[in-house]
Design a protein around this motif. Structure first.
Motif, mmCIF file in Angstrom:
data_model
loop_
_atom_site.group_PDB
_atom_site.id
_atom_site.type_symbol
_atom_site.label_atom_id
_atom_site.label_comp_id
_atom_site.label_asym_id
_atom_site.label_seq_id
_atom_site.Cartn_x
_atom_site.Cartn_y
_atom_site.Cartn_z
ATOM 1 N N THR A 119 -17.173 -16.614 4.992
ATOM 2 C CA THR A 119 -18.631 -16.481 4.942
ATOM 3 C C THR A 119 -19.178 -17.245 3.738
ATOM 4 N N PRO A 120 -20.403 -17.762 3.854
ATOM 5 C CA PRO A 120 -21.036 -18.399 2.692
ATOM 6 C C PRO A 120 -21.656 -17.375 1.745
ATOM 7 N N LEU A 121 -21.592 -16.106 2.100
ATOM 8 C CA LEU A 121 -22.198 -15.052 1.292
ATOM 9 C C LEU A 121 -21.285 -14.641 0.136
ATOM 10 N N VAL A 122 -21.866 -14.021 -0.871
ATOM 11 C CA VAL A 122 -21.127 -13.478 -2.012
ATOM 12 C C VAL A 122 -20.970 -11.978 -1.802
ATOM 13 N N GLY A 123 -19.738 -11.507 -1.942
ATOM 14 C CA GLY A 123 -19.475 -10.082 -1.808
ATOM 15 C C GLY A 123 -19.554 -9.385 -3.148
ATOM 16 N N ARG A 124 -19.941 -8.104 -3.069
ATOM 17 C CA ARG A 124 -19.964 -7.255 -4.260
ATOM 18 C C ARG A 124 -19.241 -5.970 -3.910
ATOM 19 N N GLN A 125 -18.398 -5.534 -4.805
ATOM 20 C CA GLN A 125 -17.595 -4.328 -4.558
ATOM 21 C C GLN A 125 -17.632 -3.459 -5.805
ATOM 22 N N MET A 126 -17.959 -2.188 -5.603
ATOM 23 C CA MET A 126 -17.931 -1.234 -6.707
ATOM 24 C C MET A 126 -17.100 -0.038 -6.278
ATOM 25 N N GLN A 127 -16.281 0.425 -7.195
ATOM 26 C CA GLN A 127 -15.441 1.596 -6.933
ATOM 27 C C GLN A 127 -15.562 2.571 -8.099
ATOM 28 N N THR A 128 -15.584 3.845 -7.755
ATOM 29 C CA THR A 128 -15.491 4.901 -8.753
ATOM 30 C C THR A 128 -14.087 5.468 -8.658
ATOM 31 N N TRP A 129 -13.383 5.489 -9.767
ATOM 32 C CA TRP A 129 -12.008 5.969 -9.828
ATOM 33 C C TRP A 129 -11.974 7.260 -10.643
ATOM 34 N N ALA A 130 -11.107 8.166 -10.256
ATOM 35 C CA ALA A 130 -10.896 9.397 -11.015
ATOM 36 C C ALA A 130 -9.404 9.701 -11.048
ATOM 37 N N ARG A 131 -8.978 10.290 -12.150
ATOM 38 C CA ARG A 131 -7.579 10.704 -12.239
ATOM 39 C C ARG A 131 -7.514 12.128 -11.676
ATOM 40 N N LEU A 132 -7.174 12.220 -10.396
ATOM 41 C CA LEU A 132 -7.108 13.511 -9.725
ATOM 42 C C LEU A 132 -5.682 13.896 -9.347
ATOM 43 N N GLY A 133 -4.785 12.932 -9.432
ATOM 44 C CA GLY A 133 -3.388 13.222 -9.129
ATOM 45 C C GLY A 133 -2.633 13.593 -10.386
ATOM 46 N N ALA A 134 -1.399 13.982 -10.192
ATOM 47 C CA ALA A 134 -0.536 14.325 -11.330
ATOM 48 C C ALA A 134 -0.313 13.083 -12.190
ATOM 49 N N PRO A 135 -0.229 13.260 -13.508
ATOM 50 C CA PRO A 135 -0.010 12.108 -14.390
ATOM 51 C C PRO A 135 1.253 11.324 -14.059
ATOM 52 N N ASP A 136 2.239 11.978 -13.440
ATOM 53 C CA ASP A 136 3.469 11.264 -13.088
ATOM 54 C C ASP A 136 3.397 10.683 -11.669
ATOM 55 N N ALA A 137 2.255 10.830 -10.989
ATOM 56 C CA ALA A 137 2.070 10.250 -9.659
ATOM 57 C C ALA A 137 1.894 8.738 -9.785
ATOM 58 N N ALA A 138 1.890 8.065 -8.645
ATOM 59 C CA ALA A 138 1.674 6.619 -8.661
ATOM 60 C C ALA A 138 0.390 6.296 -9.425
ATOM 61 N N PHE A 139 0.463 5.287 -10.276
ATOM 62 C CA PHE A 139 -0.671 4.814 -11.064
ATOM 63 C C PHE A 139 -1.304 5.907 -11.908
ATOM 64 N N GLY A 140 -0.505 6.844 -12.366
ATOM 65 C CA GLY A 140 -0.983 7.886 -13.261
ATOM 66 C C GLY A 140 -1.959 8.853 -12.619
ATOM 67 N N GLY A 141 -1.982 8.882 -11.287
ATOM 68 C CA GLY A 141 -2.875 9.797 -10.583
ATOM 69 C C GLY A 141 -4.264 9.241 -10.304
ATOM 70 N N TRP A 142 -4.500 7.941 -10.586
ATOM 71 C CA TRP A 142 -5.804 7.333 -10.359
ATOM 72 C C TRP A 142 -6.021 7.059 -8.882
ATOM 73 N N ILE A 143 -7.206 7.441 -8.361
ATOM 74 C CA ILE A 143 -7.574 7.163 -6.976
ATOM 75 C C ILE A 143 -9.069 6.843 -6.887
ATOM 76 N N ILE A 144 -9.429 6.144 -5.829
ATOM 77 C CA ILE A 144 -10.827 5.796 -5.580
ATOM 78 C C ILE A 144 -11.501 6.997 -4.928
ATOM 79 N N VAL A 145 -12.625 7.433 -5.496
ATOM 80 C CA VAL A 145 -13.359 8.566 -4.931
ATOM 81 C C VAL A 145 -14.654 8.128 -4.253
ATOM 82 N N ALA A 146 -15.124 6.921 -4.553
ATOM 83 C CA ALA A 146 -16.322 6.376 -3.915
ATOM 84 C C ALA A 146 -16.268 4.861 -4.017
ATOM 85 N N ALA A 147 -16.833 4.195 -3.000
ATOM 86 C CA ALA A 147 -16.829 2.730 -3.003
ATOM 87 C C ALA A 147 -18.041 2.202 -2.258
#
Length: 149
Positions: free
Chosen positions: A103-131
């Protein structure tokens, strides 16, 4: 009564590194159309919200159902001006712009991340909660990106 305002720690380098690693993993999964990996990085809860280019999902189940049937993003996708901002140890936003040959258009992406998983989970428990993902006509941005290579 004196009220004390807590000032959050903004952009602790260790937390920024964790969120950046999780975001990069999500982006790899997006380009590879690895639905399972994308699902791991999106919160599976009724409170999850994702506003896409031409669709809306409310709830983790809706996001997962949409992922199963949506077209993959173009392999030519290139990101521009990614900004990771963290707030204390458990909240972050990631904003990025993107272009592709599709596409000739420009995309914009925003994500809100929160640490909701265990600290020893993948990526320290970080997950996307809104996008939110959108496309706009931005010829000035396209010209600027072309000079960046």
């Amino acid at each position: 009564m004196t009220q004390h305002k807590l000032i959050p720690v903004i952009d602790d380098p260790a937390i920024v590194a964790q969120v950046t690693a999780a975001f990069e993993a999500y982006e790899r999964a997006l380009i590879d159309n690895d639905v399972a990996a994308m699902n791991v990085l999106f919160w599976d809860a009724p409170e999850t919200v994702r506003y896409g280019i031409a669709e809306i999902q409310h709830g983790g189940a809706a996001v997962r159902a949409w992922r199963e049937s949506c077209a993959p993003v173009p392999k030519s996708r290139k990101r521009h001006r990614t900004v990771v901002t963290t707030f204390d140890r458990d909240y972050a936003t990631v904003s990025t712009e993107f272009t592709s040959d599709a596409t000739p258009l420009v995309g914009r992406q925003m994500q809100t991340w929160a640490r909701l998983g265990a600290p020893d989970a993948a990526f320290g428990g970080w997950i996307i909660v809104a996008a939110h993902v959108s496309l706009i006509d931005a010829p000035d941005a396209l010209a600027a990106y072309a000079t960046l290579g």
